[in-house]
Motif scaffolding. Structure first.
Motif, PDB file in Angstrom:
ATOM      1  N   ASP A  94     -89.692  -4.447  -4.761  1.00  7.54           N
ATOM      2  CA  ASP A  94     -90.096  -5.213  -5.535  1.00  7.54           C
ATOM      3  C   ASP A  94     -89.104  -6.773  -4.930  1.00  7.54           C
ATOM      4  O   ASP A  94     -90.360  -7.267  -5.771  1.00  7.54           O
ATOM      5  N   SER A  95     -88.198  -6.233  -4.571  1.00  6.03           N
ATOM      6  CA  SER A  95     -87.370  -7.635  -4.799  1.00  6.03           C
ATOM      7  C   SER A  95     -86.917  -7.983  -3.216  1.00  6.03           C
ATOM      8  O   SER A  95     -85.713  -9.118  -3.123  1.00  6.03           O
ATOM      9  N   ARG A  96     -87.371  -7.809  -2.166  1.00  6.91           N
ATOM     10  CA  ARG A  96     -87.453  -8.037  -1.045  1.00  6.91           C
ATOM     11  C   ARG A  96     -87.497  -9.616  -0.565  1.00  6.91           C
ATOM     12  O   ARG A  96     -86.321  -9.737   0.463  1.00  6.91           O
ATOM     13  N   GLU A  97     -88.295 -10.265  -0.966  1.00  4.56           N
ATOM     14  CA  GLU A  97     -88.326 -11.342  -0.937  1.00  4.56           C
ATOM     15  C   GLU A  97     -87.557 -12.310  -2.071  1.00  4.56           C
ATOM     16  O   GLU A  97     -87.426 -13.118  -2.019  1.00  4.56           O
ATOM     17  N   GLY A  98     -86.898 -12.026  -2.817  1.00  5.66           N
ATOM     18  CA  GLY A  98     -86.141 -12.253  -3.785  1.00  5.66           C
ATOM     19  C   GLY A  98     -84.697 -13.666  -2.917  1.00  5.66           C
ATOM     20  O   GLY A  98     -84.447 -12.674  -1.945  1.00  5.66           O
ATOM     21  N   ALA A  99     -83.930 -13.836  -3.614  1.00  9.02           N
ATOM     22  CA  ALA A  99     -83.028 -14.459  -3.306  1.00  9.02           C
ATOM     23  C   ALA A  99     -81.840 -14.033  -3.174  1.00  9.02           C
ATOM     24  O   ALA A  99     -82.264 -13.464  -4.823  1.00  9.02           O
ATOM     25  N   TYR A 101     -80.545 -10.880  -1.609  1.00  8.93           N
ATOM     26  CA  TYR A 101     -81.060  -9.783  -2.464  1.00  8.93           C
ATOM     27  C   TYR A 101     -79.491  -8.241  -2.426  1.00  8.93           C
ATOM     28  O   TYR A 101     -79.735  -7.343  -3.539  1.00  8.93           O
ATOM     29  N   PHE A 102     -78.983  -8.552  -1.852  1.00 13.08           N
ATOM     30  CA  PHE A 102     -77.938  -7.443  -1.406  1.00 13.08           C
ATOM     31  C   PHE A 102     -76.807  -7.276  -3.018  1.00 13.08           C
ATOM     32  O   PHE A 102     -76.570  -7.078  -3.862  1.00 13.08           O
ATOM     33  N   ARG A 103     -76.982  -9.102  -2.814  1.00 10.94           N
ATOM     34  CA  ARG A 103     -75.058  -9.274  -4.008  1.00 10.94           C
ATOM     35  C   ARG A 103     -75.592  -9.197  -5.855  1.00 10.94           C
ATOM     36  O   ARG A 103     -75.862  -8.266  -6.054  1.00 10.94           O
ATOM     37  N   VAL A 104     -77.509  -9.151  -5.761  1.00 12.88           N
ATOM     38  CA  VAL A 104     -78.635  -8.765  -7.153  1.00 12.88           C
ATOM     39  C   VAL A 104     -78.028  -7.376  -7.288  1.00 12.88           C
ATOM     40  O   VAL A 104     -78.206  -6.918  -8.268  1.00 12.88           O
ATOM     41  N   PHE A 105     -78.783  -6.946  -6.571  1.00 11.14           N
ATOM     42  CA  PHE A 105     -78.597  -5.260  -6.157  1.00 11.14           C
ATOM     43  C   PHE A 105     -77.298  -4.493  -6.316  1.00 11.14           C
ATOM     44  O   PHE A 105     -77.262  -3.705  -7.657  1.00 11.14           O
ATOM     45  N   LEU A 193     -82.156  -0.295   4.669  1.00 10.29           N
ATOM     46  CA  LEU A 193     -83.751   0.246   5.030  1.00 10.29           C
ATOM     47  C   LEU A 193     -84.988  -0.558   4.998  1.00 10.29           C
ATOM     48  O   LEU A 193     -85.697  -0.262   5.682  1.00 10.29           O
ATOM     49  N   VAL A 194     -84.935  -0.559   3.374  1.00 16.92           N
ATOM     50  CA  VAL A 194     -85.734  -1.631   2.162  1.00 16.92           C
ATOM     51  C   VAL A 194     -86.424  -2.834   2.953  1.00 16.92           C
ATOM     52  O   VAL A 194     -86.873  -2.835   3.003  1.00 16.92           O
ATOM     53  N   LEU A 195     -84.968  -3.005   3.015  1.00 15.32           N
ATOM     54  CA  LEU A 195     -84.886  -4.701   3.545  1.00 15.32           C
ATOM     55  C   LEU A 195     -85.841  -4.968   4.891  1.00 15.32           C
ATOM     56  O   LEU A 195     -86.400  -5.910   5.461  1.00 15.32           O
ATOM     57  N   PHE A 407     -76.141 -12.887 -16.084  1.00 18.88           N
ATOM     58  CA  PHE A 407     -75.653 -13.956 -15.701  1.00 18.88           C
ATOM     59  C   PHE A 407     -76.778 -14.294 -14.472  1.00 18.88           C
ATOM     60  O   PHE A 407     -77.179 -13.149 -13.955  1.00 18.88           O
ATOM     61  N   ARG A 408     -76.624 -15.407 -14.391  1.00 19.24           N
ATOM     62  CA  ARG A 408     -77.887 -16.173 -13.142  1.00 19.24           C
ATOM     63  C   ARG A 408     -77.775 -15.431 -12.086  1.00 19.24           C
ATOM     64  O   ARG A 408     -78.894 -15.100 -12.172  1.00 19.24           O
ATOM     65  N   GLY A 409     -76.314 -15.993 -11.573  1.00 17.81           N
ATOM     66  CA  GLY A 409     -76.155 -14.814 -10.357  1.00 17.81           C
ATOM     67  C   GLY A 409     -76.971 -13.365 -10.323  1.00 17.81           C
ATOM     68  O   GLY A 409     -77.078 -13.400  -9.159  1.00 17.81           O
ATOM     69  N   LEU A 410     -76.772 -13.165 -11.176  1.00 16.79           N
ATOM     70  CA  LEU A 410     -77.459 -11.738 -11.074  1.00 16.79           C
ATOM     71  C   LEU A 410     -78.189 -10.753 -11.566  1.00 16.79           C
ATOM     72  O   LEU A 410     -78.984  -9.862 -11.475  1.00 16.79           O
ATOM     73  N   GLN A 411     -79.403 -12.315 -12.017  1.00 18.43           N
ATOM     74  CA  GLN A 411     -80.709 -12.044 -12.677  1.00 18.43           C
ATOM     75  C   GLN A 411     -81.517 -11.354 -11.182  1.00 18.43           C
ATOM     76  O   GLN A 411     -82.168 -12.088 -10.468  1.00 18.43           O
ATOM     77  N   ARG A 412     -82.598 -10.744 -11.557  1.00 18.54           N
ATOM     78  CA  ARG A 412     -83.777 -10.511 -10.024  1.00 18.54           C
ATOM     79  C   ARG A 412     -84.765 -12.188 -10.453  1.00 18.54           C
ATOM     80  O   ARG A 412     -84.765 -13.074 -10.858  1.00 18.54           O
ATOM     81  N   PRO A 413     -85.555 -11.633  -9.135  1.00 14.43           N
ATOM     82  CA  PRO A 413     -85.932 -12.767  -9.256  1.00 14.43           C
ATOM     83  C   PRO A 413     -87.193 -13.342 -10.202  1.00 14.43           C
ATOM     84  O   PRO A 413     -87.631 -14.313 -10.648  1.00 14.43           O
ATOM     85  N   GLU A 414     -88.107 -12.276 -11.284  1.00 11.47           N
ATOM     86  CA  GLU A 414     -89.139 -12.284 -11.271  1.00 11.47           C
ATOM     87  C   GLU A 414     -88.330 -12.847 -13.130  1.00 11.47           C
ATOM     88  O   GLU A 414     -88.763 -13.177 -14.065  1.00 11.47           O
ATOM     89  N   GLN A 415     -87.123 -12.395 -13.752  1.00 13.70           N
ATOM     90  CA  GLN A 415     -86.341 -12.610 -14.928  1.00 13.70           C
ATOM     91  C   GLN A 415     -86.467 -14.404 -14.849  1.00 13.70           C
ATOM     92  O   GLN A 415     -86.428 -15.079 -15.372  1.00 13.70           O
ATOM     93  N   ILE A 416     -85.743 -14.873 -13.301  1.00 12.98           N
ATOM     94  CA  ILE A 416     -85.506 -15.777 -13.048  1.00 12.98           C
ATOM     95  C   ILE A 416     -86.802 -16.747 -13.694  1.00 12.98           C
ATOM     96  O   ILE A 416     -86.971 -18.029 -14.250  1.00 12.98           O
ATOM     97  N   SER A 417     -87.684 -16.427 -12.672  1.00 14.67           N
ATOM     98  CA  SER A 417     -89.249 -17.211 -12.837  1.00 14.67           C
ATOM     99  C   SER A 417     -89.755 -16.771 -14.625  1.00 14.67           C
ATOM    100  O   SER A 417     -90.507 -17.889 -14.722  1.00 14.67           O
ATOM    101  N   ALA A 418     -89.338 -15.908 -14.752  1.00 16.49           N
ATOM    102  CA  ALA A 418     -90.003 -15.959 -16.219  1.00 16.49           C
ATOM    103  C   ALA A 418     -89.026 -16.963 -17.375  1.00 16.49           C
ATOM    104  O   ALA A 418     -89.783 -17.400 -18.248  1.00 16.49           O
ATOM    105  N   GLN A 419     -88.170 -17.110 -17.240  1.00 13.57           N
ATOM    106  CA  GLN A 419     -87.423 -18.472 -18.638  1.00 13.57           C
ATOM    107  C   GLN A 419     -87.905 -19.565 -17.502  1.00 13.57           C
ATOM    108  O   GLN A 419     -88.190 -20.419 -18.406  1.00 13.57           O
TER     109      GLN A 419
END
Length: 424
Positions: A94-99, A101-105, A193-195, A407-419
């Protein structure tokens, strides 16, 4: 035998019985039934280890029956592996399209896992021996004595060392850390592999891993490496892959419908085969890793993965009013699911120290004059102390580290979008 708790948030919402589960909500709500499943797994693990290390050899009929039941607790590791494959794959997909990807995970995984893991190693391998040597003498301190296996524990490779050398090559309080190493090695490879792979192709890879893992277990058994068949990551990839298949199927209506149909068909036969395998291999009291039989070292683990994969699919698809959903979402099971990570880490050292200082069934019988009462007292004390440690660890230590996920740099895309939506 040892097990692994997988301490991750159930970041998927609940689903209707005939619908594909929706994607994770921005709020990061947990799925109650998955917390309950995690609770069942940790209860299996703890009861098994408390029986294996603290209860005397079964002599009375009731104690033999008790041992036959709780002796199946080894299967909890497969439940945790399947659950991990399901949740991690869903989060990654679900986070493949997010900025980032590896750093957040990897950042979020590190924050959740490393603080408690390395704090535990520091206590067990550095502080523990020093304190115990002064309080109880060198005999108890030897429980934590250093060896080559401890080095592998620091770098998450303990499962490979135990595969070669067996359980006794590692200090007993650390023997169950092998599965944490399997999890960490899974995290290193699976995100890429998922990416890179399309959903259907990734499902094909999962099927290939299921076949490969079974074949490698058979090879390791024939080469007289039963511990390797049980602890090496490549030999246990099938349970993780089964969980991944469930997560990937849940993201397509047609695949999800077919998966649920097969889950209903396979769940009971798989469970029956697991129980039959245990009955026919009664000499295997402590599970596949210690088993002298081919079936227990190979097919039994595959059946466990299939059974738990079916259970997770049916649990996610269950209606809220169904008895199964209400049971899995009960506060009791969810409580143990919430604190399962620390419960897993700390319960083995606790029962090992109990055994060394004489708090085991054999000694308690002489005081209480009842084997049944001795078993109950031992379990109650061990569970109570483990829960106390896990509760304190979560609220005073682990929870503080988890704040770094905000921290902003570790938030998933949907969390940032919600904010951003709230700000607008």
């Amino acid at each position: 035998m040892s097990f692994s708790a997988v301490p991750i948030t159930s970041d998927l919402p609940e689903a209707a019985p005939v619908c594909v589960p929706q994607k994770r909500p921005p709020s990061g709500d947990r799925i109650p039934v998955l917390d309950g499943i995690r609770g069942i797994a940790i209860l299996l693990v703890m009861t098994f280890h408390f029986w294996m290390l603290g209860v005397s050899d079964a002599v009375p009929a009731w104690e033999r029956a008790y041992g036959d039941v709780v002796g199946m607790g080894w299967i909890g590791v497969d439940l945790f592996f399947v659950l991990s494959g399901f949740l991690i794959t869903g989060i990654l997909y679900d986070s493949r399209e997010g900025a980032h990807y590896f750093r957040v995970f990897y950042g979020r995984r590190t924050i959740r896992i490393f603080p408690l893991y390395y704090a535990a190693l520091t206590i067990f391998l550095l502080i523990g021996p020093f304190v115990l040597a002064h309080v109880h003498g060198p005999v108890v301190a030897g429980t934590h004595s250093g060896n080559l296996g401890n080095v592998f524990a620091w770098i998450y490779l303990l499962n490979w060392y135990e595969g070669f050398k067996g359980w006794d090559a590692v200090a007993r309080p650390l023997q169950h850390f092998w599965s944490l190493a399997v999890e960490e090695q899974f995290y290193l490879i699976w995100p890429l592999l998922v990416l890179k792979l399309a959903r259907r192709r990734l499902m094909g890879v999962c099927v290939g891993l299921m076949v490969l893992a079974l074949a490698l277990r058979a090879v390791m058994y024939w080469l007289h490496y039963p511990f390797a068949a049980y602890t090496w990551t490549v030999c246990r990839a099938d349970s993780l892959a089964i969980g991944a298949i469930v997560a990937l199927a849940a993201r397509d209506p047609g695949d999800w419908k077919r998966l649920l149909k097969w889950a209903r068909r396979l769940a009971l036969p798989a469970l029956g085969a697991i129980i039959l395998g245990r009955i026919l291999n009664s000499e295997c009291a402590a599970g596949p890793g210690d088993s002298p039989t081919f079936f227990m070292n190979t097919f039994e683990l595959s059946l466990a993965g299939i059974f738990f994969g079916a259970c997770i699919a049916l649990a996610v698809a269950s209606r809220k009013e169904s008895p199964g959903h209400r049971l899995l979402a009960s506060p009791f099971l969810r409580f143990f699911g919430k604190y399962s990570y620390c419960l897993y880490v700390c319960h083995m050292p606790i029962i090992v120290v109990f055994a060394k200082i004489g708090l085991n069934c054999g000694h308690l019988v002489r005081l209480l004059h009842s084997e049944l009462l001795s078993v109950l007292v031992l379990n109650c004390v061990a569970f109570a102390l483990s829960i106390t440690v896990a509760f304190a660890s979560w609220h005073l230590y682990e929870k503080q580290w988890l704040k770094l996920k905000n921290f902003r740099g570790l938030q998933r895309p949907e969390q940032i979008s919600a904010q951003l939506a709230v700000a607008d």
